[in-house]
Write a protein that holds these residues in place. Structure first.
Motif, PDB file in Angstrom:
ATOM      1  N   ARG A 111      -0.543  43.860   8.465  1.00  0.00           N
ATOM      2  CA  ARG A 111       0.264  43.373   7.339  1.00  0.00           C
ATOM      3  C   ARG A 111      -0.572  42.970   6.132  1.00  0.00           C
ATOM      4  O   ARG A 111      -0.060  42.892   5.025  1.00  0.00           O
ATOM      5  N   ASN A 112      -1.838  42.668   6.350  1.00  0.00           N
ATOM      6  CA  ASN A 112      -2.698  42.163   5.275  1.00  0.00           C
ATOM      7  C   ASN A 112      -3.950  43.026   5.212  1.00  0.00           C
ATOM      8  O   ASN A 112      -4.903  42.813   5.952  1.00  0.00           O
ATOM      9  N   GLN A 122      -5.403  50.006  -2.639  1.00  0.00           N
ATOM     10  CA  GLN A 122      -4.039  49.644  -2.245  1.00  0.00           C
ATOM     11  C   GLN A 122      -4.112  48.363  -1.421  1.00  0.00           C
ATOM     12  O   GLN A 122      -4.816  48.309  -0.408  1.00  0.00           O
ATOM     13  N   ARG A 124      -2.114  45.158   0.571  1.00  0.00           N
ATOM     14  CA  ARG A 124      -0.901  44.682   1.232  1.00  0.00           C
ATOM     15  C   ARG A 124      -1.099  43.229   1.638  1.00  0.00           C
ATOM     16  O   ARG A 124      -2.188  42.838   2.070  1.00  0.00           O
ATOM     17  N   ARG A 153      -0.643  40.057  -4.714  1.00  0.00           N
ATOM     18  CA  ARG A 153      -0.243  40.518  -3.388  1.00  0.00           C
ATOM     19  C   ARG A 153       0.498  41.849  -3.537  1.00  0.00           C
ATOM     20  O   ARG A 153       1.222  42.051  -4.500  1.00  0.00           O
ATOM     21  N   ASP A 154       0.325  42.714  -2.560  1.00  0.00           N
ATOM     22  CA  ASP A 154       1.053  43.986  -2.535  1.00  0.00           C
ATOM     23  C   ASP A 154       0.903  44.746  -3.854  1.00  0.00           C
ATOM     24  O   ASP A 154       1.879  45.072  -4.525  1.00  0.00           O
ATOM     25  N   ARG A 190       2.534  49.044  -7.985  1.00  0.00           N
ATOM     26  CA  ARG A 190       2.815  48.880  -6.553  1.00  0.00           C
ATOM     27  C   ARG A 190       2.305  50.038  -5.717  1.00  0.00           C
ATOM     28  O   ARG A 190       1.934  49.845  -4.559  1.00  0.00           O
TER      29      ARG A 190
END
Length: 250
Positions: A111-112, A122, A124, A153-154, A190
């Protein structure tokens, strides 16, 4: 792809994540085999020479060329997979490959993460609980110094310029190196597939890039001009560090 990839994973390294990382590296090597314009036997090289048709190539080739056509329309031709008349989608392939690699890891539970391909990134999640990622953007004319720091973030972060590889970005109208009045331009959005291609187009546009970028929803930019000054779009999510030349506008 002629560059170095790195992976920064901040989650607990489960067996599924470790396996996904192995698969990601294998897949990236396959992307290089398929899309490299330096490999005479790659599918994209053979397609460019007319030795195979698009139907003979892997589905990823069709997807990448479709994305290139979309980027070409959106940039009014400033991004082109055929500058100088030769098929070369590499201006989009790297960003697409990095974003896809990030997706493979995410599906496995990572997730990170930060996936970095030659400075195009990129992101995340977060680098630590409650702490956003921070990405330093190299100054194009002051080696070892940063021009700015992107924090968030992201996010996807892509930079185009001549500092690392010289005048390699072509003006699609002439097929010659773009006579840009920029030293570098960094786009933040994004999806790296998009911002990597758009950063290439923006660099070729030069001074007209700012107005065009303002028309893109969810995309911000930071640029260093040939006069060693800087400009940025209103929503650029950066922490602006001091310049050794003292020429950044206030």
């Amino acid at each position: 792809m002629g560059t170095v990839f790195s992976f920064d994973l901040r989650d607990t390294p489960t067996p599924a994540i470790r396996h996904a990382l192995d698969r990601t590296v294998t897949w990236l090597h396959r992307v290089d085999e398929v899309f490299s314009t330096y490999r005479p036997g790659s599918q994209i090289s053979r397609l460019a020479r007319g030795e195979v048709t698009l139907a003979d190539c892997e589905q990823d080739v069709t997807e990448v060329l479709r994305l290139c056509e979309s980027a070409q329309r959106l940039t009014d031709g400033w991004f082109s997979p055929t500058p100088g008349g030769r098929l070369d989608p590499t201006g989009l392939v790297k960003g697409w490959a990095i974003e896809r690699a990030s997706e493979i890891l995410a599906r496995a539970g990572a997730r990170n993460t930060c996936v970095n391909g030659g400075g195009d990134i990129q992101l995340r999640g977060e680098c630590a609980p409650g702490v956003p990622w921070r990405v330093g953007v190299a100054h194009p004319s002051l080696p070892g110094q940063l021009s700015t720091v992107v924090s968030g973030r992201d996010l996807a972060v892509a930079t185009s310029g001549t500092a690392e590889r010289g005048p390699h970005i072509l003006d699609p109208r002439t097929g010659r190196p773009a006579g840009s009045d920029l030293l570098s331009i960094t786009l933040v959005g994004r999806h790296l597939t998009d911002v990597d291609a758009w950063a290439t187009a923006a660099f070729a546009m030069g001074s007209s890039a700012r107005e065009w970028i303002d028309s893109l929803p969810g995309v911000e930019a930071f640029a260093v001009t040939s006069g060693d000054r800087a400009w940025w779009t209103e929503g650029f999510p950066g922490v602006f560090g001091p310049s050794a030349t003292g020429t950044w506008p206030g």
